[in-house]
Design an enzyme around this catalytic site. Sequence first.
Site, PDB file in Angstrom:
ATOM      1  N   GLY A  49      16.915 -26.787  48.948  1.00 16.91           N
ATOM      2  CA  GLY A  49      17.138 -28.174  48.593  1.00 16.91           C
ATOM      3  C   GLY A  49      18.583 -28.348  48.158  1.00 16.91           C
ATOM      4  O   GLY A  49      19.296 -27.355  47.954  1.00 16.91           O
ATOM      5  N   GLN A  54      25.543 -31.902  43.608  1.00 19.51           N
ATOM      6  CA  GLN A  54      26.003 -30.569  44.028  1.00 19.51           C
ATOM      7  C   GLN A  54      27.083 -30.653  45.101  1.00 19.51           C
ATOM      8  O   GLN A  54      27.727 -29.633  45.391  1.00 19.51           O
ATOM      9  CB  GLN A  54      24.833 -29.743  44.561  1.00 19.51           C
ATOM     10  CG  GLN A  54      23.851 -29.308  43.481  1.00 19.51           C
ATOM     11  CD  GLN A  54      22.780 -28.414  44.080  1.00 19.51           C
ATOM     12  OE1 GLN A  54      21.786 -28.908  44.593  1.00 19.51           O
ATOM     13  NE2 GLN A  54      22.979 -27.108  44.040  1.00 19.51           N
ATOM     14  N   CYS A 103      19.992 -20.811  42.931  1.00 16.37           N
ATOM     15  CA  CYS A 103      20.582 -22.134  43.140  1.00 16.37           C
ATOM     16  C   CYS A 103      21.915 -21.974  43.856  1.00 16.37           C
ATOM     17  O   CYS A 103      22.686 -21.079  43.508  1.00 16.37           O
ATOM     18  CB  CYS A 103      20.790 -22.802  41.785  1.00 16.37           C
ATOM     19  SG  CYS A 103      21.496 -24.453  41.892  1.00 16.37           S
ATOM     20  N   LEU A 104      22.175 -22.834  44.833  1.00 17.35           N
ATOM     21  CA  LEU A 104      23.451 -22.767  45.554  1.00 17.35           C
ATOM     22  C   LEU A 104      24.632 -22.996  44.612  1.00 17.35           C
ATOM     23  O   LEU A 104      25.739 -22.564  44.904  1.00 17.35           O
ATOM     24  CB  LEU A 104      23.470 -23.801  46.685  1.00 17.35           C
ATOM     25  CG  LEU A 104      22.460 -23.573  47.814  1.00 17.35           C
ATOM     26  CD1 LEU A 104      22.494 -24.741  48.790  1.00 17.35           C
ATOM     27  CD2 LEU A 104      22.734 -22.256  48.539  1.00 17.35           C
ATOM     28  N   HIS A 145      12.991 -28.427  40.580  1.00 12.58           N
ATOM     29  CA  HIS A 145      14.346 -27.859  40.523  1.00 12.58           C
ATOM     30  C   HIS A 145      15.372 -28.892  40.997  1.00 12.58           C
ATOM     31  O   HIS A 145      16.417 -29.075  40.355  1.00 12.58           O
ATOM     32  CB  HIS A 145      14.394 -26.590  41.388  1.00 12.58           C
ATOM     33  CG  HIS A 145      15.746 -25.951  41.483  1.00 12.58           C
ATOM     34  ND1 HIS A 145      16.015 -24.704  40.982  1.00 12.58           N
ATOM     35  CD2 HIS A 145      16.911 -26.389  42.031  1.00 12.58           C
ATOM     36  CE1 HIS A 145      17.296 -24.410  41.198  1.00 12.58           C
ATOM     37  NE2 HIS A 145      17.858 -25.410  41.851  1.00 12.58           N
ATOM     38  N   GLU A 146      15.065 -29.575  42.103  1.00 16.35           N
ATOM     39  CA  GLU A 146      16.038 -30.535  42.659  1.00 16.35           C
ATOM     40  C   GLU A 146      16.180 -31.778  41.774  1.00 16.35           C
ATOM     41  O   GLU A 146      17.294 -32.253  41.555  1.00 16.35           O
ATOM     42  CB  GLU A 146      15.651 -30.933  44.084  1.00 16.35           C
ATOM     43  CG  GLU A 146      15.737 -29.801  45.096  1.00 16.35           C
ATOM     44  CD  GLU A 146      17.025 -29.004  45.028  1.00 16.35           C
ATOM     45  OE1 GLU A 146      18.106 -29.595  44.812  1.00 16.35           O
ATOM     46  OE2 GLU A 146      16.952 -27.767  45.163  1.00 16.35           O
ATOM     47  N   HIS A 149      18.429 -31.265  38.867  1.00 13.96           N
ATOM     48  CA  HIS A 149      19.864 -31.407  39.165  1.00 13.96           C
ATOM     49  C   HIS A 149      20.328 -32.840  38.909  1.00 13.96           C
ATOM     50  O   HIS A 149      21.423 -33.073  38.385  1.00 13.96           O
ATOM     51  CB  HIS A 149      20.144 -31.084  40.636  1.00 13.96           C
ATOM     52  CG  HIS A 149      20.365 -29.626  40.922  1.00 13.96           C
ATOM     53  ND1 HIS A 149      21.404 -28.912  40.388  1.00 13.96           N
ATOM     54  CD2 HIS A 149      19.688 -28.768  41.706  1.00 13.96           C
ATOM     55  CE1 HIS A 149      21.365 -27.663  40.827  1.00 13.96           C
ATOM     56  NE2 HIS A 149      20.312 -27.546  41.632  1.00 13.96           N
TER      57      HIS A 149
HETATM   58 NI    NI Z   1      19.820 -25.803  42.647  1.00 10.09          NI
END
Ligand code: NI
Length: 192
Positions: A49, A54, A103-104, A145-146, A149
């Site tokens: 995601g 981000q 996480c990216l 999680h998304e 963010h």
């Molecule tokens: Ni993440």
Amino acid sequence: MPVRQIAEIGEPILRQATSELTLEQLRSCEIQRLIDDLIATMREARGAGLAANQIFEPYRICVIEVSANARYPYFPEIPLTILVNPRVTALGDHPLISGFEGCLSVPNLRGRVRRHPEIHLQAWDRDGRPLDFIARGVTAVVFQHEVDHLDGTLFVDRIEESRSLCTWESFRRYHQAQVASEVDEIVKQWGS
Ligand code: NI
């Protein structure tokens, strides 16, 4: 659909709550292009995601997709989902489920996080049509999680045990087999 640069932990925009969009903003070419860029960037980076902040865009939009993902080979598939102005409400009083997250925006780190196994999700799709559904199990974890963010929260804020933190290589070496069987159990219990 250019691939954008991904903000890494320490970038202030990752810690700021994002702005809700009006229908008019959502229908603008600028925001529709941003959604295309989010999808392209998520796929290129092989994330499960990606949230708009981000990629340095302060809007309440995120995208989710899991399809034969090399970063998460033991995950059930999730079809491409675009959430605009999402709201998550935990359902029931089930015990939290524990799993490893990465996480990216937090390169080469994973750790154990506990999440609600059943959530109610309300949002718009990219055309402004209302989405209203219940997500369970691993799918519910990815959505939480998304949406975190978009509220300026990273998974490291929710680590249940700091000693579980590890690199991707040590995850593969010491945890992946165990976590894959835990995910199987969650999928058996929750269906996803
Ligand atoms: Ni993440």
